[in-house]
Motif scaffolding. Structure first.
Motif, PDB file in Angstrom:
ATOM      1  N   UNK A  83       0.841  -1.189   0.000  1.00  0.00           N
ATOM      2  CA  UNK A  83       0.000   0.000   0.000  1.00  0.00           C
ATOM      3  C   UNK A  83       0.878   1.241   0.000  1.00  0.00           C
ATOM      4  N   UNK A  84       0.274   2.384  -0.321  1.00  0.00           N
ATOM      5  CA  UNK A  84       1.027   3.641  -0.349  1.00  0.00           C
ATOM      6  C   UNK A  84       1.476   4.083   1.047  1.00  0.00           C
ATOM      7  N   UNK A  85       0.924   3.450   2.086  1.00  0.00           N
ATOM      8  CA  UNK A  85       1.367   3.784   3.431  1.00  0.00           C
ATOM      9  C   UNK A  85       2.796   3.313   3.666  1.00  0.00           C
ATOM     10  N   UNK A  86       3.240   2.340   2.871  1.00  0.00           N
ATOM     11  CA  UNK A  86       4.621   1.844   2.898  1.00  0.00           C
ATOM     12  C   UNK A  86       5.059   1.427   4.301  1.00  0.00           C
ATOM     13  N   UNK A  87       4.280   0.537   4.895  1.00  0.00           N
ATOM     14  CA  UNK A  87       4.624   0.034   6.219  1.00  0.00           C
ATOM     15  C   UNK A  87       5.894  -0.812   6.134  1.00  0.00           C
ATOM     16  N   UNK A  88       6.645  -0.821   7.218  1.00  0.00           N
ATOM     17  CA  UNK A  88       7.895  -1.561   7.253  1.00  0.00           C
ATOM     18  C   UNK A  88       7.637  -3.054   7.421  1.00  0.00           C
ATOM     19  N   UNK A  89       8.658  -3.869   7.138  1.00  0.00           N
ATOM     20  CA  UNK A  89       8.534  -5.315   7.317  1.00  0.00           C
ATOM     21  C   UNK A  89       8.361  -5.648   8.797  1.00  0.00           C
ATOM     22  N   UNK A  90       9.027  -4.877   9.665  1.00  0.00           N
ATOM     23  CA  UNK A  90       8.874  -5.119  11.105  1.00  0.00           C
ATOM     24  C   UNK A  90       7.424  -4.926  11.542  1.00  0.00           C
ATOM     25  N   UNK A  91       6.792  -3.852  11.040  1.00  0.00           N
ATOM     26  CA  UNK A  91       5.389  -3.601  11.375  1.00  0.00           C
ATOM     27  C   UNK A  91       4.498  -4.702  10.821  1.00  0.00           C
ATOM     28  N   UNK A  92       4.777  -5.129   9.585  1.00  0.00           N
ATOM     29  CA  UNK A  92       4.001  -6.212   8.975  1.00  0.00           C
ATOM     30  C   UNK A  92       4.133  -7.496   9.788  1.00  0.00           C
ATOM     31  N   UNK A  93       5.356  -7.808  10.226  1.00  0.00           N
ATOM     32  CA  UNK A  93       5.565  -9.050  10.985  1.00  0.00           C
ATOM     33  C   UNK A  93       4.804  -9.012  12.313  1.00  0.00           C
ATOM     34  N   UNK A  94       4.777  -7.863  12.985  1.00  0.00           N
ATOM     35  CA  UNK A  94       4.024  -7.757  14.235  1.00  0.00           C
ATOM     36  C   UNK A  94       2.540  -8.022  14.004  1.00  0.00           C
ATOM     37  N   UNK A  95       2.022  -7.530  12.885  1.00  0.00           N
ATOM     38  CA  UNK A  95       0.605  -7.752  12.558  1.00  0.00           C
ATOM     39  C   UNK A  95       0.340  -9.228  12.275  1.00  0.00           C
ATOM     40  N   UNK A  96       1.277  -9.885  11.573  1.00  0.00           N
ATOM     41  CA  UNK A  96       1.122 -11.315  11.278  1.00  0.00           C
ATOM     42  C   UNK A  96       1.129 -12.119  12.576  1.00  0.00           C
ATOM     43  N   UNK A  97       2.028 -11.782  13.488  1.00  0.00           N
ATOM     44  CA  UNK A  97       2.096 -12.478  14.776  1.00  0.00           C
ATOM     45  C   UNK A  97       0.788 -12.315  15.544  1.00  0.00           C
ATOM     46  N   UNK A  98       0.229 -11.106  15.518  1.00  0.00           N
ATOM     47  CA  UNK A  98      -1.025 -10.853  16.244  1.00  0.00           C
ATOM     48  C   UNK A  98      -2.173 -11.687  15.677  1.00  0.00           C
ATOM     49  N   UNK A  99      -2.301 -11.705  14.322  1.00  0.00           N
ATOM     50  CA  UNK A  99      -3.392 -12.451  13.693  1.00  0.00           C
ATOM     51  C   UNK A  99      -3.227 -13.949  13.934  1.00  0.00           C
ATOM     52  N   UNK A 100      -1.995 -14.439  13.848  1.00  0.00           N
ATOM     53  CA  UNK A 100      -1.760 -15.868  14.094  1.00  0.00           C
ATOM     54  C   UNK A 100      -2.121 -16.232  15.531  1.00  0.00           C
TER      55      UNK A 100
END
Length: 543
Positions: A93-110
């Motif tokens: 997305x144009x928000x250009x979130x970092x990989x670290x932020x993405x990984x935290x979100x993946x951990x939360x959903x899992x």
């Protein structure tokens, strides 16, 4: 394997097998295969290498999976689905979130779904496998991927070394110091020539002079000669075998690339001069990416100005500057040598390896044994009539005995084509009336010092400020000597005067290093309609 995986492997074997039959696979062929298989161009080269090293079996091209490490297992499909969905909705997305932020979100959903969370490097690996064009378009916008994918027209396909060389300038993000007092003199300029096929840098010039046709000529002269003597003069132990005369020069639409000096020089040596289409910057993306990556590496050096004030912050570039122009040139030379031995992400091999393959196919490139003669053909052009006492250019007289046979018939000869080096106007090169060779003509008064065009213009302006309407040569050089004396004896040298002194020193060093042999006659200019025969620091992704 599943039926789907088997069908995919068969398709790969069919496409990659056709490529493997070729001795050499160019960028265009690899790109076409990548589109057909739905993978990146780099992966095509990886599969091609695997196919050639194996037995040519379909199973050689099956997608390889990780076994999860010793005692581990692969990610389950539900976890893979979580990663794919969040990469699509959060990362691309144009928000250009970092990989670290993405990984935290993946951990939360899992955790919410009761699934084992993947490691961060696993997420990074998934993203690295994605198409860089698509990632760039989603996160940065369509303009950001123009260097990777053409927009509208197709970028010309290049499949041989020296078929096309891109050249461009930039001001270096670094403040250099003078040789004597180690005081800052400002930011120098870099001119780079890169071979499109091999991605090798074949020419480089570092100077304090603004970009001009002279910069282009010096860079081309550096590109077409054996670099070993130059490396010895620098005192650098490095391997830089890439040299040769380009068949085509690809440049932007800046004024220095449309000068008479460059146009006539290219015509003289049979180099096709092409310009990038207006409004389509992706045509020059290769050399611009080289320059951009070089600047990022230079940001590690003391005295860097960084790319913008926000990035620089409170860093004092002038106070921390430490490198002289010659030291910066040595550093860049070592950086280029390192780059040539680094695997290029687009080529799938090192630029040096691709260059060696190109030489094996096309033969040794055409080089020049006399860089001075070659450089002369790219110096600025002036036209003057011959007088009884030689030539007069900007109040300065030039004479040599070689002019005497032409003086008696000077009225019939018209204006002569003359080349002059702006860094040192103590001599000029005059094209003989037959247009066969240049002859070197020095000052008529040999005791006058060598000066640059910039010093000459400053002295002329100073004389006119004093109301001197009729300027003669003696008054002009007296003013230059006075200006030099003031600059050299001032109690506190200003940055501007230090920069001028360093320009003189650098030009004098370049003059001493140039060969003293006689100028060779220029190559014949091809007739209209006649085609000239072709002559035989870490991994840096953008390079």
């Amino acid at each position: 394997m599943s039926d789907t995986e088997w069908v995919q492997a068969q398709l790969r074997a069919d496409v990659i097998g056709r490529l493997a039959e070729r001795d050499r696979v160019g960028v265009a062929a690899a790109e076409a295969a990548a589109v057909e298989l739905g993978i990146s161009r780099r992966q095509v080269y990886v599969l091609l290498e695997r196919y050639r090293q194996g037995a040519g079996l379909v199973t050689d091209l099956v997608s390889r999976r990780s076994d999860g490490g010793k005692g581990g297992s692969r990610l389950s499909e539900p976890v893979e689905q979580v990663i794919r969905e969040l990469v699509r909705t959060r990362y691309l997305t144009r928000q250009k979130r970092s990989i670290a932020s993405l990984h935290r979100e993946i951990v939360r959903v899992c955790a919410v779904q009761g699934l084992p969370a993947p490691a961060r490097n696993t997420v990074e690996t998934r993203i690295a496998r994605m198409n860089p064009v698509e990632v760039g378009r989603r996160r940065e916008g369509p303009d950001s991927v123009r260097p990777l994918q053409s927009a509208g027209d197709d970028v010309p396909v290049i499949e041989g070394i020296l078929e096309q060389v891109q050249i461009d300038h930039t001001v270096i993000d670094l403040i250099v110091v003078d040789e004597r007092e180690r005081q800052p003199v400002g930011r120098p300029y870099l001119t780079v020539a890169i071979d499109v096929d091999s991605r090798c840098i074949i020419g480089m010039v570092v100077t304090l002079e603004p970009p001009s046709a002279v910069s282009v000529g010096l860079c081309l002269a550096h590109a077409v000669v054996d670099k070993r003597p130059w490396l010895e003069r620098l005192g650098v132990e490095a391997d830089w075998p890439m040299s040769g005369k380009p068949k085509a020069l690809y440049v932007d639409n800046a004024a220095e690339f449309k000068s008479e000096a460059l146009t006539r020089g290219c015509e003289q040596h049979g180099i096709e001069l092409d310009y990038r289409p207006l409004g389509q910057p992706h045509y020059g993306g290769i050399v611009e990416r080289v320059i951009g990556t070089a600047m990022r590496e230079i940001h590690q050096l003391p005295g860097t100005t960084f790319s913008d004030p926000a990035e620089r912050g409170r860093y004092d570039s002038e106070r921390t500057s430490a490198l002289t122009l010659s030291e910066l040139e040595k550093w860049l030379t070592l950086a280029v040598a390192t780059y040539h031995g680094t695997v290029h992400s687009t080529l799938g091999q090192t630029p040096a390896g691709r260059w060696a393959e190109g030489v094996a196919v096309a033969g040794a490139p055409v080089v020049t044994a006399n860089p001075t003669a070659f450089s002369v053909d790219f110096l600025p052009v002036v036209r003057r009539k011959l007088t009884r006492t030689g030539f007069v250019i900007d109040h300065v007289r030039y004479f040599a005995n070689v002019l005497q046979p032409w003086i008696s018939r000077r009225e019939d000869l018209g204006r002569f084509i003359i080349r002059r080096d702006p860094r040192d106007i103590s001599r000029i090169w005059v094209l003989d009336p037959e247009g066969v060779e240049y002859v070197e003509v020095p000052y008529r008064t040999l005791s006058n010092p060598a000066v640059s065009v910039w010093e000459h213009r400053q002295a002329l302006a100073r004389l006119r400020e004093r109301g001197i309407a009729q300027v003669d040569e003696a008054a002009l050089f007296r003013m230059i000597e006075q200006m030099r004396h003031i600059s050299e004896t001032a109690e506190k040298t200003t940055k501007r005067s230090r920069r001028e002194a360093e320009r003189r020193n650098h030009a004098a060093t370049a003059k001493k290093a140039s060969p003293s042999s006689a100028l060779a006659p220029p190559a014949a200019v091809p007739e209209a309609g006649v085609t000239r025969p072709a002559s035989r620091f870490e991994e840096i992704e953008q390079w």
